[in-house]
Design a protein around this motif. Structure first.
Motif, short mmCIF file in Angstrom:
data_model
loop_
_atom_site.label_atom_id
_atom_site.label_comp_id
_atom_site.label_asym_id
_atom_site.label_seq_id
_atom_site.Cartn_x
_atom_site.Cartn_y
_atom_site.Cartn_z
N TRP A 220 0.82 -1.20 0.00
CA TRP A 220 0.00 0.00 0.00
C TRP A 220 0.86 1.26 0.00
CZ3 TRP A 220 -4.16 -1.46 4.22
CH2 TRP A 220 -5.15 -2.25 3.62
N SER A 221 1.98 1.19 0.73
CA SER A 221 2.86 2.37 0.78
C SER A 221 3.46 2.67 -0.59
CB SER A 221 3.98 2.14 1.80
OG SER A 221 3.46 2.00 3.11
N ARG A 222 3.83 1.59 -1.31
CA ARG A 222 4.42 1.78 -2.64
C ARG A 222 3.42 2.29 -3.64
NH1 ARG A 222 6.38 -3.40 -1.70
NH2 ARG A 222 5.02 -4.22 -3.36
N THR A 223 2.19 1.77 -3.55
CA THR A 223 1.19 2.11 -4.56
C THR A 223 0.19 3.16 -4.09
OG1 THR A 223 -0.34 0.36 -3.80
CG2 THR A 223 1.33 -0.25 -5.44
N ASP A 224 0.21 3.48 -2.79
CA ASP A 224 -0.78 4.38 -2.20
C ASP A 224 -2.20 3.87 -2.45
OD1 ASP A 224 -1.59 6.66 -0.75
OD2 ASP A 224 -1.94 7.80 -2.59
N GLY A 225 -2.33 2.56 -2.50
CA GLY A 225 -3.65 1.96 -2.72
C GLY A 225 -4.15 2.04 -4.15
N GLN A 226 -3.32 2.58 -5.04
CA GLN A 226 -3.71 2.72 -6.44
C GLN A 226 -3.29 1.47 -7.22
OE1 GLN A 226 -5.39 5.23 -7.65
NE2 GLN A 226 -5.17 6.83 -6.10
N PRO A 227 -3.89 1.24 -8.39
CA PRO A 227 -3.43 0.16 -9.26
C PRO A 227 -1.97 0.38 -9.66
CG PRO A 227 -5.57 0.95 -9.98
CD PRO A 227 -5.08 1.91 -8.93
N PRO A 228 -1.21 -0.69 -9.85
CA PRO A 228 0.22 -0.55 -10.19
C PRO A 228 0.45 -0.26 -11.67
CG PRO A 228 -0.34 -2.86 -10.03
CD PRO A 228 -1.59 -2.09 -9.66
N HIS A 229 -0.42 0.55 -12.28
CA HIS A 229 -0.28 0.93 -13.68
C HIS A 229 -1.12 2.19 -13.91
CE1 HIS A 229 -3.37 -2.40 -13.41
NE2 HIS A 229 -4.10 -1.34 -13.66
#
Length: 255
Positions: A220-229
């Protein structure tokens, strides 16, 4: 208020999601012709729908699977397929084709057991893919909580599309199911709220190993809960509903 699409494109063709949709639609079309015949459709439900009292008697365990491919009407089918189309492709993308199929069936079975536990002696048949699809939604909440989902709000002649974070829409949906389950009588028929809530929790739990493998909170920290694209972008045109100007007129009593 209901979702119409998300902004989360998948990285591979969701073959299993398409096959599941085709299976649900094809099976419904195979028996829709007998739905106006009470005797025939009740006999069909007795054979293939999930009936808690039957499970309680130690019979019909296969209906935990068959019931999730049956629907009670066109709107029931259309609503479920819309939710599966919106959220299924991304979970299939994360779990892989075979893993997603196993996940889907397992979530549907778990949802069926929860519905059974809510009223083990009930003779009301339960049908629908909602429990399995609720599992997909639970996994989506865990993996993509901040993905944007477009919801359509309709109020009489007013309608508007709003993009909101997935966690808001999914949390509200789960809340409605849980509250609906508390206020419902499972022996009276209607919406299988506990199957929905149970499937959602099961899907979230089944997706936990995937989330942990990606780092858990660090994911979650890496993506901020967003899709990874990059998210998909849509253009929404202006409403075709004419606006009515407000004119001042004489005041007085109105009948």
């Amino acid at each position: 208020m209901f979702p119409i699409r998300d902004h989360n494109p998948s990285g591979r063709t969701p073959y299993v999601t398409y096959i599941l949709m085709a299976a649900n639609i094809g099976i419904f079309l195979s028996y829709v012709g007998i739905m106006q015949d009470v005797r025939l459709i009740n006999s069909f439900w007795m054979d293939w729908a999930l009936i808690p009292a039957r499970l309680d008697a130690g019979d019909g365990s296969y209906t935990l699977v068959t019931s999730m491919f049956l629907h009670g009407g066109w709107m029931h089918l259309a609503g479920n397929m819309l939710f599966l189309f919106i959220f299924g492709d991304n979970i299939e993308d994360e779990l892989g084709h075979l893993g997603y199929l196993i996940f889907y069936i397992a979530a549907g079975i778990a949802a069926g057991w929860v519905q059974y536990a809510s009223a083990p002696g009930s003779n009301i048949p339960t049908v629908g893919a909602s429990g399995a699809i609720a599992g997909v939604m639970g996994a989506y909440l865990l993996l993509f909580p901040k993905a944007k989902v477009d919801i359509l709000i309709i109020f009489i002649v007013f309608f508007r599309i709003f993009p909101i974070p997935a966690w808001i829409m999914l949390a509200m949906w789960f809340g409605f199911q849980f509250v609906g389950g508390l206020g419902s009588d499972p022996d009276a028929g209607g919406v299988a709220y506990w199957a929905h809530a149970g499937g959602f929790v099961a899907g979230l739990a089944f997706a936990l190993p995937v989330w942990m493998k990606r780092g858990g909170p660090a994911f979650w920290s890496r993506t901020d809960g967003q899709p990874p694209h990059p998210e998909a972008r849509y253009r929404v045109g202006a409403s075709s509903i004419p606006k009515i100007s407000r004119r001042r007129g004489p005041r007085g009593p109105w009948s």
